[in-house]
Design an enzyme around this catalytic site. Structure first.
Site, short mmCIF file in Angstrom:
data_model
loop_
_atom_site.label_atom_id
_atom_site.label_comp_id
_atom_site.label_asym_id
_atom_site.label_seq_id
_atom_site.Cartn_x
_atom_site.Cartn_y
_atom_site.Cartn_z
N ASP A 450 0.88 -1.25 0.10
CA ASP A 450 0.25 -0.03 -0.01
C ASP A 450 0.92 1.25 -0.13
O ASP A 450 1.98 1.45 0.26
CB ASP A 450 -1.09 0.06 1.24
CG ASP A 450 -2.16 0.62 1.15
OD1 ASP A 450 -2.31 1.37 0.03
OD2 ASP A 450 -3.16 0.37 1.85
N ASP A 520 -10.87 1.73 -2.70
CA ASP A 520 -11.47 1.54 -1.39
C ASP A 520 -12.97 1.53 -1.22
O ASP A 520 -13.50 0.90 -0.35
CB ASP A 520 -10.90 2.29 -0.48
CG ASP A 520 -9.58 2.15 0.01
OD1 ASP A 520 -9.05 1.15 -0.17
OD2 ASP A 520 -8.86 2.97 0.84
C1 GLA Z 1 -5.62 1.87 2.30
C2 GLA Z 1 -6.01 0.66 1.52
C3 GLA Z 1 -7.17 -0.11 2.33
C4 GLA Z 1 -6.58 -0.54 3.52
C5 GLA Z 1 -6.04 0.72 4.33
C6 GLA Z 1 -5.33 0.14 5.68
O1 GLA Z 1 -6.66 2.66 2.39
O2 GLA Z 1 -6.65 0.90 0.11
O3 GLA Z 1 -7.55 -1.18 1.56
O4 GLA Z 1 -5.53 -1.37 3.48
O5 GLA Z 1 -5.10 1.19 3.52
O6 GLA Z 1 -4.95 1.24 6.41
#
Ligand code: GLA
Length: 703
Positions: A450, A520
């Site tokens: 990420d 997300d």
């Molecule tokens: C980002 C990712 C999510 C999750 C969060 C965790 O927003 O896109 O899928 O992994 O971080 O903090």
């Protein structure tokens, strides 16, 4: 052999299965673009190779279209290359020097400045079966002094002779990525770019140009996609003489760098293509190209469970075990623990950077959970965000000098975090080292990588380390190096690219990533639009989609489980809901969907995708996936809302064998048989009533 050189006429053709790309060398030694489109006879294009001066205010360069030109002389268009020589001269005069053909499908043109030994190699590599050409450039400083590179692009594409030019691209933001837009290009520039340090959710380095009339099934479309995961720029410039040039590469903004004597800079790859089969064919060509030439593996995506939406930071070994047990009951193949497993990471305010297993959450180590997951027949995956650090972390306390910052400024915190300067060799080593330790110590088969913030204050206080503006490039180069190294060291581990959802997906990172988290936003209705936009440029084989809760936290919308599954089955299927709270009935239904998905998975991930109908201009969205041999097909149909009582509609299928007989199964209804031609021309009648209804159709060829 895709490359033909007509030596006498000074004309070159790159011929793919269905396209011709023609350029020539004019009497001034300039490489002039002549034609790009459906097949032509290259020799017939010779008459276009003329100097076309209009007036002293409009030099010939305005009318002609250079294949790759420097900023210099009376060239006022967006330059492909702009440099500043050591003596202060900022004028580039590139002249054609020669060519070489490499293998079957590649031609390299050599250009050199008329005074300074700055050598440019312009590479073209045809992918004949998909009507694509990969372009990239090497700049070699053969001088004894350094040269400052102020702008260096990967390619210039020319589209000409259309009455109108419509540009299609995507835009978006966090939780609303890949929204399609199109705009008519008038004289001047349309700029798509990122200045945020990564690819970005606000724009994506892909474009398509048509005459405003192409649709999903017909019409000429010229398109391209750039493989760069940092700051990038694509400029579509319509000249007053009626052609459009699309120039793209690493963004020149704040990015000038020094090329030392003997050094070579290689641009990223900018792939371009032409099709007369509309946007649908464009996408299918790009999808197949990604699967065959870009992506690291051809493994089918595993059905995964991810704990993020269920637990957020409240990770405990018991909670994860409970979720794992439920996930195994559903037929999940990969169990992934998201954020919150490490350091003092109890919220997004602390712990990022401290990559050790939290002993309170995992008193017997991570092994306890990994063993449990494996005993349940699943493999184990883990979330990391290696480029970031919370100021409240041991890492930051030990190395405050590792983050991007200017000496006289306080770094801007986004999501309570700062970004590590990955361009610094010691930071690169740190990331490589902790990732290697993690992947060596534990049986981890999957990493979700990420990056949850943009780059700000791109400087450094680390002594003697200031790489200046080229840090934008260094960050990405080092990121690619790390991924390449980790893939080499741990060939059994798969990687997912994620950046606060879908903010780092492009053909650059997809050379290293097996799959991509595209947003997300997991609301299944919003996902239809996001996934549709994504599919214009990127393959469903990398597109990860999760089934989550209803009502959904983002929109408060309630959607049936069937709709949520159908929407998530359009790519790589995942489950992200709190399944420890699901009822027996929900679990039973979900289990059946997972089984069904496993049956159709090869068609979805390796097949050809057809967008039959879109919620952008209809209340029904429909997407068809055909197996390569066209013996099997799967269609997902989604109703937004029924209006005016008209419940039956005919979906015109595509890509089937006309004379073949197919058995059609609509959801659980009685199967019936139709000819391919009937299914494509009369269509298949589907009945949808109410709101947010969805139907899955399976079609199989009868022997
Ligand atoms: C980002 C990712 C999510 C999750 C969060 C965790 O927003 O896109 O899928 O992994 O971080 O903090």
């Amino acid at each position: 052999m895709s490359v033909t050189v007509l030596e006498q006429a000074n004309i070159f053709e790159i011929r793919t299965d269905k396209s011709s790309y023609v350029f020539g060398i004019n009497e001034k030694g300039i490489i002039q673009h002549l034609y790009w489109g459906a097949h032509v006879e290259a020799a017939d294009c010779g008459y276009l190779l003329k100097s076309r001066l209009h007036s002293s205010f409009d030099a010939e360069i305005d009318r002609e279209t250079e294949e790759y030109g420097g900023w210099g002389g009376c060239n006022y268009a967006e330059p492909a290359l702009k440099v500043s020589f050591a003596d202060g001269v900022r004028d580039l005069k590139l002249r054609y020097e020669g060519y070489r053909v490499v293998g079957e499908n590649e031609i390299v043109l050599r250009m050199v400045d008329s005074y300074y030994p700055l050598d440019i190699e312009v590479h073209y590599k045809a992918i004949p079966e998909y009507d694509l050409i990969e372009r990239f450039v090497h700049v070699r400083n053969s001088q004894t002094e350094s040269v400052r590179i102020e702008q260096v692009t990967a390619a210039v594409w020319t589209v000409q002779a259309l009455p109108d030019y419509r540009m299609t691209h995507v835009t978006g933001r966090w939780a609303g990525e890949y929204q399609l837009r199109s705009t008519v290009l008038s004289e001047g520039k349309k700029v798509l770019e990122s200045r945020r340090g990564f690819t970005g959710p606000h724009a994506n380095p892909w474009f398509a140009i048509d005459n405003g009339k192409a649709d999903e099934t017909s019409g000429s479309v010229w398109f391209g996609a750039l493989g760069w995961s940092g700051n990038w720029k694509i400029v579509a410039e319509k000249s007053t003489f009626g052609h459009v040039r699309i120039v793209g590469g690493v963004n020149d903004f704040d990015s000038a760098f020094v090329l030392a004597p003997g050094e070579v800079y290689a641009t990223p790859v900018f792939v371009g293509g032409f099709t007369s089969g509309g946007f649908g064919q464009m996408s299918r060509n790009l999808h197949k190209y990604q699967r065959d030439y870009v992506l690291p593996t051809s493994e089918l995506r595993k059905v995964l469970y991810n704990s993020w939406e269920a637990t957020e930071f409240a990770v405990t070994v018991e909670g994860q075990k409970e979720l794992a047990q439920q996930a195994a009951r559903l037929g999940v193949e990969r169990f992934v623990v998201d954020d919150g497993w490490f350091g003092e990471r109890h919220s997004d305010r602390a712990g990022l950077g401290d990559w050790y297993v939290n002993a309170e959450k995992f008193p017997n180590g991570l092994e306890e959970l990994i063993d449990y997951v494996k005993e349940l027949g699943m493999e184990f995956g883990l979330w990391v965000e290696p480029e970031s650090v919370n100021p409240n972390s041991d890492l930051f306390r030990a190395h405050p000098e590792w983050v991007y910052q200017f000496p006289t400024r306080e770094g801007t915190q986004l999501r309570n975090q700062l970004l590590l300067n990955l361009g610094l060799p010691e930071v690169k080593q740190f990331v490589l080292h902790f990732m290697t330790t993690l992947l060596t110590k534990y049986d981890i088969r999957f990493i979700k990588w990420d990056m949850n913030r943009t780059v700000t204050e791109p400087g450094t206080v680390a002594s003697g380390q200031d790489v200046g503006a080229s840090m934008w490039i260094k960050h990405v180069d080092h990121l690619y190096d790390i991924w390449a190294e980790l893939r080499g060291r741990f060939p059994h581990v798969e990687f997912e690219t994620c950046a606060g959802g879908g903010a780092r997906i492009d053909l650059g990172i997809l050379r290293y990533a097996d799959q991509a988290w595209i947003s997300d936003n997991t609301d299944a209705r919003d996902r239809i639009s996001i996934q549709e936009g994504f599919s214009y440029a990127y393959s469903p084989s990398v597109m990860m989609c999760w089934v989550t809760e209803s009502p959904h936290g983002f929109n408060g919308r309630s959607l049936p489980l069937s709709y949520r599954f159908h929407s998530a089955m359009m790519g790589g299927l995942g489950i992200g809901a709190n399944i420890s709270k699901w009822s027996t009935e929900e679990m039973e239904k979900a289990k059946r969907y997972v089984e069904l998905y496993k049956e159709i998975r090869p068609v979805i991930l390796n097949g050809d995708m057809y967008r039959l109908s879109s919620l952008r201009d209809s209340n029904v969205a429909a997407y068809q996936y055909n197996s390569k041999d066209r013996s099997e097909s799967v269609v997902f149909t989604f109703l937004q809302s029924q209006h005016f009582g008209s419940e039956v509609r005919h979906l015109l299928l595509q890509g089937l064998v006309s004379h073949a007989s197919y058995e059609v199964n609509i959801d659980e209804g009685e199967p019936f048989v139709r000819q391919g031609s009937t299914l494509m021309n009369l269509g298949v009648a589907v009945s949808l009533r109410g709101d947010y209804k969805s139907i899955m159709i399976r079609i199989k060829r009868l022997e």
